[in-house]
Scaffold this motif. Structure first.
Motif, mmCIF file in Angstrom:
data_model
loop_
_atom_site.group_PDB
_atom_site.id
_atom_site.type_symbol
_atom_site.label_atom_id
_atom_site.label_comp_id
_atom_site.label_asym_id
_atom_site.label_seq_id
_atom_site.Cartn_x
_atom_site.Cartn_y
_atom_site.Cartn_z
ATOM 1 N N UNK A 1 -59.083 52.320 -20.112
ATOM 2 C CA UNK A 1 -58.508 51.232 -20.914
ATOM 3 C C UNK A 1 -57.053 51.529 -21.281
ATOM 4 N N UNK A 2 -56.331 52.111 -20.320
ATOM 5 C CA UNK A 2 -54.901 52.385 -20.481
ATOM 6 C C UNK A 2 -54.603 53.320 -21.657
ATOM 7 N N UNK A 3 -55.517 54.246 -21.913
ATOM 8 C CA UNK A 3 -55.353 55.315 -22.914
ATOM 9 C C UNK A 3 -55.308 54.811 -24.356
ATOM 10 N N UNK A 4 -55.800 53.591 -24.576
ATOM 11 C CA UNK A 4 -55.836 53.021 -25.924
ATOM 12 C C UNK A 4 -57.194 52.364 -26.136
ATOM 13 N N UNK A 5 -57.734 52.545 -27.336
ATOM 14 C CA UNK A 5 -59.003 51.904 -27.681
ATOM 15 C C UNK A 5 -58.894 51.386 -29.112
ATOM 16 N N UNK A 6 -59.348 50.174 -29.317
ATOM 17 C CA UNK A 6 -59.348 49.573 -30.646
ATOM 18 C C UNK A 6 -60.797 49.451 -31.084
ATOM 19 N N UNK A 7 -61.138 50.125 -32.169
ATOM 20 C CA UNK A 7 -62.524 50.122 -32.659
ATOM 21 C C UNK A 7 -62.505 49.828 -34.157
ATOM 22 N N UNK A 8 -63.089 48.709 -34.544
ATOM 23 C CA UNK A 8 -63.179 48.326 -35.956
ATOM 24 C C UNK A 8 -61.827 48.383 -36.664
ATOM 25 N N UNK A 9 -60.798 47.894 -35.996
ATOM 26 C CA UNK A 9 -59.470 47.839 -36.606
ATOM 27 C C UNK A 9 -58.690 49.147 -36.531
ATOM 28 N N UNK A 10 -59.252 50.162 -35.907
ATOM 29 C CA UNK A 10 -58.560 51.448 -35.767
ATOM 30 C C UNK A 10 -58.194 51.630 -34.302
ATOM 31 N N UNK A 11 -56.908 51.888 -34.053
ATOM 32 C CA UNK A 11 -56.459 52.128 -32.688
ATOM 33 C C UNK A 11 -56.452 53.626 -32.432
ATOM 34 N N UNK A 12 -57.043 54.002 -31.303
ATOM 35 C CA UNK A 12 -57.077 55.406 -30.891
ATOM 36 C C UNK A 12 -56.288 55.516 -29.597
ATOM 37 N N UNK A 13 -55.358 56.480 -29.558
ATOM 38 C CA UNK A 13 -54.547 56.714 -28.369
ATOM 39 C C UNK A 13 -54.901 58.081 -27.790
ATOM 40 N N UNK A 14 -54.924 58.166 -26.481
ATOM 41 C CA UNK A 14 -55.147 59.431 -25.793
ATOM 42 C C UNK A 14 -53.902 59.758 -24.987
ATOM 43 N N UNK A 15 -53.429 60.979 -25.107
ATOM 44 C CA UNK A 15 -52.279 61.397 -24.310
ATOM 45 C C UNK A 15 -52.630 61.326 -22.826
ATOM 46 N N UNK A 16 -51.717 60.831 -22.020
ATOM 47 C CA UNK A 16 -51.989 60.704 -20.584
ATOM 48 C C UNK A 16 -52.220 62.071 -19.938
ATOM 49 N N UNK A 17 -51.654 63.099 -20.496
ATOM 50 C CA UNK A 17 -51.832 64.456 -19.961
ATOM 51 C C UNK A 17 -52.937 65.213 -20.678
ATOM 52 N N UNK A 18 -53.838 64.522 -21.321
ATOM 53 C CA UNK A 18 -54.933 65.156 -22.050
ATOM 54 C C UNK A 18 -55.807 65.959 -21.094
ATOM 55 N N UNK A 19 -56.204 67.140 -21.533
ATOM 56 C CA UNK A 19 -57.121 67.961 -20.738
ATOM 57 C C UNK A 19 -56.510 69.295 -20.366
ATOM 58 N N UNK A 20 -57.231 70.030 -19.544
ATOM 59 C CA UNK A 20 -56.782 71.343 -19.099
ATOM 60 C C UNK A 20 -55.847 71.197 -17.905
ATOM 61 N N UNK A 21 -54.859 72.062 -17.836
ATOM 62 C CA UNK A 21 -54.064 72.134 -16.617
ATOM 63 C C UNK A 21 -54.922 72.811 -15.545
ATOM 64 N N UNK A 22 -54.484 72.715 -14.304
ATOM 65 C CA UNK A 22 -55.261 73.242 -13.190
ATOM 66 C C UNK A 22 -55.538 74.741 -13.358
ATOM 67 N N UNK A 23 -54.550 75.509 -13.791
ATOM 68 C CA UNK A 23 -54.721 76.956 -13.929
ATOM 69 C C UNK A 23 -55.743 77.334 -14.982
ATOM 70 N N UNK A 24 -55.734 76.650 -16.100
ATOM 71 C CA UNK A 24 -56.708 76.924 -17.157
ATOM 72 C C UNK A 24 -58.103 76.525 -16.690
ATOM 73 N N UNK A 25 -58.218 75.362 -16.072
ATOM 74 C CA UNK A 25 -59.532 74.923 -15.577
ATOM 75 C C UNK A 25 -60.080 75.926 -14.559
ATOM 76 N N UNK A 26 -59.219 76.406 -13.675
ATOM 77 C CA UNK A 26 -59.635 77.379 -12.669
ATOM 78 C C UNK A 26 -60.055 78.695 -13.326
ATOM 79 N N UNK A 27 -59.307 79.150 -14.317
ATOM 80 C CA UNK A 27 -59.640 80.401 -15.010
ATOM 81 C C UNK A 27 -60.996 80.317 -15.692
ATOM 82 N N UNK A 28 -61.243 79.207 -16.350
ATOM 83 C CA UNK A 28 -62.527 79.024 -17.030
ATOM 84 C C UNK A 28 -63.659 78.976 -16.006
ATOM 85 N N UNK A 29 -63.445 78.236 -14.919
ATOM 86 C CA UNK A 29 -64.473 78.145 -13.880
ATOM 87 C C UNK A 29 -64.747 79.515 -13.255
#
Length: 120
Positions: free
Chosen positions: A60-88
């Motif tokens: 939903x284009x990194x935005x959600x409106x729920x009961x009058x509250x807007x929630x934004x998610x950073x487009x770069x949210x999450x682990x970078x490739x190196x961190x994901x690989x290290x954890x795996x």
């Protein structure tokens, strides 16, 4: 005196590099992980680190409106490739050597929740 200190530092750095190269050639060095457990580790990574809420926000284009509250998610949210690989790789090592204690000498990520899961 100054010149000998530089020589000592160069020799120390060279011996560290030689040790690292020797270790990498060892049959106990597993840079590519463990293919036989990779599928189950990938499933665990999805289960533990992905969520339907994040998927909904991304679709939903990194935005959600729920009961009058807007929630934004950073487009770069999450682990970078190196961190994901290290954890795996850490999970793969635990699954590959179930009867051994695996030691991680430093935090893989600056996230206490993730580090606690790796510590379990």
């Amino acid at each position: 005196l100054h010149q000998s200190t530089e020589v000592e530092q160069d020799e120390k750095a060279a011996s560290k590099k030689e040790n690292r190269l020797r270790m990498m050639k060892s049959d106990q060095f597993h840079r590519k992980g463990f293919k036989e457990v990779r599928d189950q580790v990938e499933g665990r990574m999805v289960e533990e680190y992905e969520s339907s809420l994040v998927k909904d926000l991304r679709t939903s284009n990194y935005v959600m409106d729920k009961d009058g509250v807007k929630v934004y998610l950073a487009k770069d949210f999450g682990f970078c490739w190196g961190v994901e690989r290290s954890i795996a790789l850490a999970y793969e090592a635990v699954d590959h050597f179930p009867d051994r204690k695996i030691h991680i000498t430093n935090e893989l990520i600056h996230n206490p929740e993730v580090n606690d899961k790796l510590d379990e």
